[in-house]
Design a protein around this motif. Structure first.
Motif, mmCIF file in Angstrom:
data_model
loop_
_atom_site.group_PDB
_atom_site.id
_atom_site.type_symbol
_atom_site.label_atom_id
_atom_site.label_comp_id
_atom_site.label_asym_id
_atom_site.label_seq_id
_atom_site.Cartn_x
_atom_site.Cartn_y
_atom_site.Cartn_z
ATOM 1 N N GLY A 109 1.388 -26.633 -31.039
ATOM 2 C CA GLY A 109 2.798 -26.629 -30.650
ATOM 3 C C GLY A 109 3.533 -27.841 -31.174
ATOM 4 O O GLY A 109 2.949 -28.901 -31.405
ATOM 5 N N LEU A 110 4.847 -27.676 -31.344
ATOM 6 C CA LEU A 110 5.698 -28.754 -31.837
ATOM 7 C C LEU A 110 7.050 -28.669 -31.155
ATOM 8 O O LEU A 110 7.655 -27.596 -31.088
ATOM 9 C CB LEU A 110 5.869 -28.641 -33.358
ATOM 10 N N MET A 111 7.509 -29.797 -30.634
ATOM 11 C CA MET A 111 8.853 -29.867 -30.047
ATOM 12 C C MET A 111 9.489 -31.178 -30.464
ATOM 13 O O MET A 111 8.816 -32.108 -30.897
ATOM 14 C CB MET A 111 8.796 -29.772 -28.520
ATOM 15 N N ARG A 112 10.811 -31.222 -30.338
ATOM 16 C CA ARG A 112 11.529 -32.461 -30.620
ATOM 17 C C ARG A 112 12.652 -32.612 -29.613
ATOM 18 O O ARG A 112 13.102 -31.632 -29.010
ATOM 19 C CB ARG A 112 12.077 -32.482 -32.045
ATOM 20 N N PHE A 113 13.088 -33.833 -29.444
ATOM 21 C CA PHE A 113 14.230 -34.127 -28.587
ATOM 22 C C PHE A 113 15.401 -34.419 -29.501
ATOM 23 O O PHE A 113 15.348 -35.349 -30.306
ATOM 24 C CB PHE A 113 13.932 -35.316 -27.675
ATOM 25 N N ALA A 114 16.455 -33.604 -29.382
ATOM 26 C CA ALA A 114 17.568 -33.717 -30.322
ATOM 27 C C ALA A 114 18.894 -33.514 -29.614
ATOM 28 O O ALA A 114 18.955 -32.878 -28.554
ATOM 29 C CB ALA A 114 17.414 -32.671 -31.426
ATOM 30 N N LEU A 115 19.956 -34.046 -30.219
ATOM 31 C CA LEU A 115 21.308 -33.756 -29.765
ATOM 32 C C LEU A 115 21.733 -32.445 -30.410
ATOM 33 O O LEU A 115 21.843 -32.352 -31.632
ATOM 34 C CB LEU A 115 22.270 -34.860 -30.187
ATOM 35 N N ILE A 116 21.957 -31.433 -29.600
ATOM 36 C CA ILE A 116 22.394 -30.132 -30.105
ATOM 37 C C ILE A 116 23.656 -29.760 -29.335
ATOM 38 O O ILE A 116 23.630 -29.654 -28.116
ATOM 39 C CB ILE A 116 21.301 -29.057 -29.944
ATOM 40 N N GLY A 117 24.736 -29.593 -30.050
ATOM 41 C CA GLY A 117 26.014 -29.322 -29.392
ATOM 42 C C GLY A 117 26.473 -30.505 -28.556
ATOM 43 O O GLY A 117 27.135 -30.319 -27.545
ATOM 44 N N GLY A 118 26.092 -31.718 -28.956
ATOM 45 C CA GLY A 118 26.497 -32.916 -28.247
ATOM 46 C C GLY A 118 25.717 -33.199 -26.974
ATOM 47 O O GLY A 118 26.031 -34.126 -26.243
ATOM 48 N N GLU A 119 24.694 -32.410 -26.694
ATOM 49 C CA GLU A 119 23.898 -32.584 -25.484
ATOM 50 C C GLU A 119 22.429 -32.774 -25.841
ATOM 51 O O GLU A 119 21.904 -32.074 -26.702
ATOM 52 C CB GLU A 119 24.052 -31.340 -24.599
ATOM 53 N N PRO A 120 21.744 -33.712 -25.183
ATOM 54 C CA PRO A 120 20.315 -33.886 -25.463
ATOM 55 C C PRO A 120 19.521 -32.670 -24.998
ATOM 56 O O PRO A 120 19.658 -32.231 -23.863
ATOM 57 C CB PRO A 120 19.923 -35.132 -24.678
ATOM 58 N N CYS A 121 18.716 -32.121 -25.901
ATOM 59 C CA CYS A 121 17.965 -30.893 -25.624
ATOM 60 C C CYS A 121 16.510 -31.037 -26.072
ATOM 61 O O CYS A 121 16.200 -31.831 -26.947
ATOM 62 C CB CYS A 121 18.558 -29.704 -26.382
ATOM 63 N N VAL A 122 15.670 -30.204 -25.481
ATOM 64 C CA VAL A 122 14.297 -30.048 -25.942
ATOM 65 C C VAL A 122 14.316 -28.879 -26.917
ATOM 66 O O VAL A 122 14.604 -27.748 -26.536
ATOM 67 C CB VAL A 122 13.338 -29.753 -24.771
ATOM 68 N N ASP A 123 14.042 -29.160 -28.169
ATOM 69 C CA ASP A 123 14.035 -28.124 -29.205
ATOM 70 C C ASP A 123 12.594 -27.668 -29.421
ATOM 71 O O ASP A 123 11.758 -28.429 -29.898
ATOM 72 C CB ASP A 123 14.633 -28.666 -30.497
ATOM 73 N N MET A 124 12.310 -26.431 -29.039
ATOM 74 C CA MET A 124 10.965 -25.865 -29.168
ATOM 75 C C MET A 124 10.838 -25.278 -30.563
ATOM 76 O O MET A 124 11.428 -24.251 -30.870
ATOM 77 C CB MET A 124 10.750 -24.817 -28.077
ATOM 78 N N LEU A 125 10.088 -25.931 -31.412
ATOM 79 C CA LEU A 125 10.006 -25.549 -32.818
ATOM 80 C C LEU A 125 8.864 -24.584 -33.120
ATOM 81 O O LEU A 125 8.996 -23.715 -33.976
ATOM 82 C CB LEU A 125 9.867 -26.799 -33.690
ATOM 83 N N MET A 126 7.728 -24.761 -32.405
ATOM 84 C CA MET A 126 6.557 -23.960 -32.735
ATOM 85 C C MET A 126 5.594 -24.012 -31.555
ATOM 86 O O MET A 126 5.461 -25.027 -30.894
ATOM 87 C CB MET A 126 5.913 -24.569 -33.984
ATOM 88 N N GLY A 127 4.920 -22.898 -31.280
ATOM 89 C CA GLY A 127 3.891 -22.880 -30.248
ATOM 90 C C GLY A 127 4.353 -22.228 -28.964
ATOM 91 O O GLY A 127 5.396 -21.590 -28.901
ATOM 92 N N SER A 128 3.547 -22.410 -27.909
ATOM 93 C CA SER A 128 3.888 -21.837 -26.607
ATOM 94 C C SER A 128 4.146 -22.954 -25.601
ATOM 95 O O SER A 128 3.501 -24.004 -25.627
ATOM 96 C CB SER A 128 2.764 -20.921 -26.109
#
Length: 150
Positions: A109-128
């Motif tokens: 699995g892979l995730m990142r913490f990013a600003l998306i739409g001006g809000e900090p989000c957990v971006d789930m890139l791959m995995g479960s």
């Protein structure tokens, strides 16, 4: 006459010291490991004052990489905006974002913490992912933003 024949002793010393300082600066700027150590002392890093969450538990191959880093490090401690989190073939990771919001990242699995739409989000890139949530949490799936409620 060559260009360097006219230098006296003091000028040679100044030139040599300047060259050593220039080479030292080039080495420091080209090495993430050295910059990380300096950043830990003088806080040159891009770390904000408050973390996005805390890694509560890990098993197997789990790694974190800062946004600006070239190398991955063992997953432990706080995670910040811009961090990437990876769980390898045998890896599992338990992450507490805040009271009432936890996520488990399973192997591969892979995730990142990013600003998306001006809000900090957990971006789930791959995995479960397994979410344990009370309230709302900004999430994304490969950059497409949404909100989880529970």
């Amino acid at each position: 006459m060559k260009w360097f024949e006219g230098f006296n002793k003091v000028e040679w010393r100044v030139l040599n010291i300047s060259l050593v300082l220039m080479m030292s600066c080039a080495f420091i700027l080209s090495s993430d490991r050295v910059l990380g150590k300096i950043g830990g002392v003088w806080n040159f890093g891009r770390r904000p004052s408050s973390p996005m969450g805390e890694i509560a538990d890990t098993k197997g191959d789990t790694r974190v990489k800062m946004e600006s880093a070239k190398e991955w490090r063992k997953a432990a401690g706080p995670v910040y905006l811009g961090d990437n989190i990876f769980a390898g073939d045998d890896g599992r990771l338990h992450l507490r974002l805040r009271p009432g919001v936890e996520v488990r990242l399973n192997s591969k699995g892979l995730m990142r913490f990013a600003l998306i739409g001006g809000e900090p989000c957990v971006d789930m890139l791959m995995g479960s992912f397994v979410w344990l949530i009370t309230g709302e949490q900004c999430v994304a799936i490969q950059g497409a933003r949404g909100t989880l409620t529970g």
